[in-house]
Design a protein around this motif. Sequence first.
Motif, PDB file in Angstrom:
ATOM      1  N   LYS A 243     -10.784  -5.064   2.787  1.00 31.19           N
ATOM      2  CA  LYS A 243     -11.514  -3.926   1.982  1.00 31.19           C
ATOM      3  C   LYS A 243     -11.368  -2.559   2.944  1.00 31.19           C
ATOM      4  CE  LYS A 243     -14.985  -5.762  -0.983  1.00 31.19           C
ATOM      5  NZ  LYS A 243     -16.194  -6.496  -1.149  1.00 31.19           N
ATOM      6  N   ALA A 244     -11.978  -2.979   4.114  1.00 31.66           N
ATOM      7  CA  ALA A 244     -12.068  -1.802   5.233  1.00 31.66           C
ATOM      8  C   ALA A 244     -10.423  -1.122   5.436  1.00 31.66           C
ATOM      9  CB  ALA A 244     -12.595  -2.270   6.380  1.00 31.66           C
ATOM     10  N   ALA A 245      -9.517  -2.371   5.579  1.00 35.27           N
ATOM     11  CA  ALA A 245      -8.123  -1.772   5.761  1.00 35.27           C
ATOM     12  C   ALA A 245      -7.472  -1.437   4.698  1.00 35.27           C
ATOM     13  CB  ALA A 245      -7.267  -3.247   6.497  1.00 35.27           C
ATOM     14  N   TYR A 246      -7.550  -1.697   3.493  1.00 36.47           N
ATOM     15  CA  TYR A 246      -6.830  -1.243   2.324  1.00 36.47           C
ATOM     16  C   TYR A 246      -7.681  -0.910   1.044  1.00 36.47           C
ATOM     17  CZ  TYR A 246      -2.839  -3.222   4.810  1.00 36.47           C
ATOM     18  OH  TYR A 246      -1.928  -3.631   5.752  1.00 36.47           O
ATOM     19  N   PRO A 247      -8.495   0.040   1.512  1.00 36.78           N
ATOM     20  CA  PRO A 247      -9.391   0.601   0.317  1.00 36.78           C
ATOM     21  C   PRO A 247      -8.421   1.092  -1.037  1.00 36.78           C
ATOM     22  CG  PRO A 247      -9.341   2.280   2.149  1.00 36.78           C
ATOM     23  CD  PRO A 247      -8.530   1.032   2.572  1.00 36.78           C
ATOM     24  N   ASP A 248      -7.344   1.520  -0.785  1.00 42.94           N
ATOM     25  CA  ASP A 248      -6.516   1.866  -1.969  1.00 42.94           C
ATOM     26  C   ASP A 248      -5.950   0.691  -2.617  1.00 42.94           C
ATOM     27  OD1 ASP A 248      -4.981   0.746   0.352  1.00 42.94           O
ATOM     28  OD2 ASP A 248      -3.117   2.013  -0.334  1.00 42.94           O
ATOM     29  N   LEU A 249      -5.563  -0.512  -1.956  1.00 45.70           N
ATOM     30  CA  LEU A 249      -5.365  -1.767  -2.636  1.00 45.70           C
ATOM     31  C   LEU A 249      -6.444  -2.272  -3.381  1.00 45.70           C
ATOM     32  CD1 LEU A 249      -2.781  -3.569  -0.213  1.00 45.70           C
ATOM     33  CD2 LEU A 249      -2.097  -2.317  -2.483  1.00 45.70           C
ATOM     34  N   ILE A 250      -7.601  -2.307  -2.665  1.00 50.36           N
ATOM     35  CA  ILE A 250      -9.025  -2.740  -3.409  1.00 50.36           C
ATOM     36  C   ILE A 250      -9.056  -1.916  -4.738  1.00 50.36           C
ATOM     37  CG2 ILE A 250     -11.295  -3.018  -2.952  1.00 50.36           C
ATOM     38  CD1 ILE A 250      -9.699  -5.391  -1.249  1.00 50.36           C
ATOM     39  N   ALA A 251      -9.341  -0.432  -4.559  1.00 49.25           N
ATOM     40  CA  ALA A 251      -9.301   0.089  -5.753  1.00 49.25           C
ATOM     41  C   ALA A 251      -8.385   0.018  -7.024  1.00 49.25           C
ATOM     42  CB  ALA A 251      -9.259   1.945  -5.403  1.00 49.25           C
TER      43      ALA A 251
ATOM     44  N   LYS B 202      -2.887   3.857  -9.570  1.00 50.55           N
ATOM     45  CA  LYS B 202      -3.359   2.752 -10.558  1.00 50.55           C
ATOM     46  C   LYS B 202      -2.056   1.975 -11.242  1.00 50.55           C
ATOM     47  CE  LYS B 202      -7.333   5.498 -12.046  1.00 50.55           C
ATOM     48  NZ  LYS B 202      -7.917   6.174 -12.857  1.00 50.55           N
ATOM     49  N   ALA B 203      -0.759   2.546 -10.703  1.00 48.45           N
ATOM     50  CA  ALA B 203       0.328   1.596 -10.975  1.00 48.45           C
ATOM     51  C   ALA B 203       1.441   1.751 -10.017  1.00 48.45           C
ATOM     52  CB  ALA B 203       0.787   2.298 -12.556  1.00 48.45           C
ATOM     53  N   LEU B 204       2.268   0.678  -9.595  1.00 48.92           N
ATOM     54  CA  LEU B 204       3.141   0.631  -8.626  1.00 48.92           C
ATOM     55  C   LEU B 204       4.275   1.239  -8.944  1.00 48.92           C
ATOM     56  CD1 LEU B 204       1.609  -2.330  -7.611  1.00 48.92           C
ATOM     57  CD2 LEU B 204       2.781  -1.169  -5.733  1.00 48.92           C
ATOM     58  N   VAL B 205       4.724   1.218 -10.471  1.00 51.50           N
ATOM     59  CA  VAL B 205       5.914   1.701 -10.944  1.00 51.50           C
ATOM     60  C   VAL B 205       5.633   2.461 -12.312  1.00 51.50           C
ATOM     61  CG1 VAL B 205       7.868   1.013 -11.835  1.00 51.50           C
ATOM     62  CG2 VAL B 205       7.185  -0.405 -10.206  1.00 51.50           C
ATOM     63  N   GLY B 206       6.307   3.816 -11.927  1.00 48.47           N
ATOM     64  CA  GLY B 206       5.923   4.683 -13.292  1.00 48.47           C
ATOM     65  C   GLY B 206       4.283   5.051 -13.454  1.00 48.47           C
ATOM     66  N   SER B 207       4.047   5.213 -14.676  1.00 52.51           N
ATOM     67  CA  SER B 207       2.573   5.487 -15.031  1.00 52.51           C
ATOM     68  C   SER B 207       1.992   4.421 -15.798  1.00 52.51           C
ATOM     69  CB  SER B 207       2.530   6.953 -15.820  1.00 52.51           C
ATOM     70  OG  SER B 207       3.508   6.745 -17.168  1.00 52.51           O
ATOM     71  N   ASP B 208       2.923   3.559 -16.292  1.00 54.52           N
ATOM     72  CA  ASP B 208       2.200   2.333 -17.062  1.00 54.52           C
ATOM     73  C   ASP B 208       2.012   0.960 -16.409  1.00 54.52           C
ATOM     74  OD1 ASP B 208       1.815   4.453 -19.045  1.00 54.52           O
ATOM     75  OD2 ASP B 208       3.625   3.506 -20.405  1.00 54.52           O
ATOM     76  N   VAL B 209       1.422   0.246 -16.912  1.00 55.61           N
ATOM     77  CA  VAL B 209       0.965  -1.047 -16.229  1.00 55.61           C
ATOM     78  C   VAL B 209       2.376  -1.998 -16.431  1.00 55.61           C
ATOM     79  CG1 VAL B 209      -0.065  -3.313 -16.396  1.00 55.61           C
ATOM     80  CG2 VAL B 209      -1.471  -1.094 -17.085  1.00 55.61           C
TER      81      VAL B 209
ATOM     82  N   SER C  44       0.860  -0.992   0.099  1.00 51.33           N
ATOM     83  CA  SER C  44      -0.005   0.127   0.113  1.00 51.33           C
ATOM     84  C   SER C  44       0.925   1.223   0.039  1.00 51.33           C
ATOM     85  CB  SER C  44      -0.998  -0.225   1.298  1.00 51.33           C
ATOM     86  OG  SER C  44      -1.459   1.113   1.447  1.00 51.33           O
ATOM     87  N   ARG C  45       1.849   1.216   0.734  1.00 51.79           N
ATOM     88  CA  ARG C  45       2.743   2.394   0.865  1.00 51.79           C
ATOM     89  C   ARG C  45       3.501   2.618  -0.480  1.00 51.79           C
ATOM     90  NH1 ARG C  45       5.896   0.834   4.603  1.00 51.79           N
ATOM     91  NH2 ARG C  45       4.491   1.114   6.166  1.00 51.79           N
ATOM     92  N   LEU C  46       4.109   1.778  -0.992  1.00 55.06           N
ATOM     93  CA  LEU C  46       4.551   1.676  -2.534  1.00 55.06           C
ATOM     94  C   LEU C  46       3.666   2.188  -3.533  1.00 55.06           C
ATOM     95  CD1 LEU C  46       6.608  -1.726  -2.513  1.00 55.06           C
ATOM     96  CD2 LEU C  46       7.516   0.679  -2.522  1.00 55.06           C
ATOM     97  N   LEU C  47       2.433   1.914  -3.517  1.00 48.93           N
ATOM     98  CA  LEU C  47       1.379   2.501  -4.438  1.00 48.93           C
ATOM     99  C   LEU C  47       1.370   3.747  -4.120  1.00 48.93           C
ATOM    100  CD1 LEU C  47      -0.750   1.523  -6.517  1.00 48.93           C
ATOM    101  CD2 LEU C  47      -2.181   0.930  -4.586  1.00 48.93           C
ATOM    102  N   LYS C  48       1.142   4.378  -2.802  1.00 52.54           N
ATOM    103  CA  LYS C  48       1.029   5.693  -2.430  1.00 52.54           C
ATOM    104  C   LYS C  48       2.237   6.547  -2.926  1.00 52.54           C
ATOM    105  CE  LYS C  48      -2.193   5.690   1.331  1.00 52.54           C
ATOM    106  NZ  LYS C  48      -2.034   4.226   1.846  1.00 52.54           N
ATOM    107  N   ARG C  49       3.400   6.029  -2.905  1.00 53.51           N
ATOM    108  CA  ARG C  49       4.676   6.476  -2.770  1.00 53.51           C
ATOM    109  C   ARG C  49       4.949   6.930  -4.390  1.00 53.51           C
ATOM    110  NH1 ARG C  49       9.620   3.956  -0.273  1.00 53.51           N
ATOM    111  NH2 ARG C  49      10.266   4.122  -2.169  1.00 53.51           N
ATOM    112  N   ASN C  50       4.230   6.198  -5.285  1.00 52.48           N
ATOM    113  CA  ASN C  50       4.521   6.254  -6.807  1.00 52.48           C
ATOM    114  C   ASN C  50       3.398   7.310  -7.239  1.00 52.48           C
ATOM    115  OD1 ASN C  50       5.344   5.898  -9.502  1.00 52.48           O
ATOM    116  ND2 ASN C  50       3.910   4.520  -9.833  1.00 52.48           N
TER     117      ASN C  50
END
Length: 221
Positions: free
Chosen positions: A183-191, A153-160, A141-147
Motif C-alpha cells: 500500500k505504501a509503495a504503490y498507492p496508484d496500484l492499490i487505488a 483506472k485503465a491500463l490500455v485506452g479508456s475502457d476496461v 505502475s509506470r504503464l498505468l501512469k503512462r496511459n
Amino acid sequence: MAPKIVYFPVRGRAEVMKLAIAYGGEDFELELVNYEDMKKDTDAYKFGQCPRLIDGDVDMVQSNAICRYLARKYGLYGKSDAETNAVDEILEGVESLRTKYLTLVYQDKLADEPKAAYWKTHCDPESAAARNGGAHLAYLSRLLKRNSAGGGKALVGSDVTMADLQVFDIVDLHARIFGDELKAAYPDLIAFHEHIAGLPGIKEYLASPKRVAAVNGNNLG
Ligand SMILES: N[C@@H](CCC(=O)N[C@@H](CS)C(=O)NCC(=O)O)C(=O)O
C-alpha cells in the motif's frame, strides 16, 4: 448455458476468467477436477493441465488463450489493433510476474528469506529505481501512469480490458502477501485495484460465495 470453468479448488489461474465472465454479465459454473482424472483425459486436458473452459462449442485449455477468448467475447480486448497489442503485452508481462509469484508461494513456501528477496527484486520501488526501473510492479505502475486516457483506472485506452483484470488479480495476490508495505509503495496500484473491485459484476462476484476462499495460512490460491 453458463460458461463452465474446470479447475482445482483454488483461485489460481481461473480467477481472471471468473472476473471477466462476471464483468461480462454472465454467470459461470465451476467444476472441480481431480488431479488423476485430469491426467488421464488427454483429449480434454491437452497439456495435462487445467484450467479448462467449456462455453458452448468452445472447449479449451491454457489460461492466457482462454483469457484472450473471453476478452474477444466480452469486448475486453481494446478498441484498435494498437490497444489489442498493448493488452497482449500486459497479459504476457503479468504472466512473467505470476511465474515468479508461484515459485515464491509453492516452491519457496513464502519463507522469510525468499520473500524478502522477492520484495526487493520484483516489488520494492527503491531498488527498482536504483536499477533504473527494474521491478515488475514498478513496470505495471509506470504503464498505468503512462496511459493518460485511463486516468489511473485503465491500463490500455479508456475502457476496461483483460489487461486490467490481470493486473487487478496480480495486485490482489501481492496485497495478500505484502499488505501495508505494498500500500505504501504503490498507492496508484492499490487505488486501481479498488476501482476494479467496485465495477459492476465484479463487485457482486467478489462478495459472493462463488469466490473460492483464499487458502489462508500460507496465502496460496
Ligand atoms: N500454461 C498453463 C499452466 C497451467 C498450470 O500450470 N496448471 C496447473 C494448475 S494451476 C496444473 O494443472 N498443474 C498440473 C501439472 O502441470 O501437472 C496455463 O496457463 O493454463
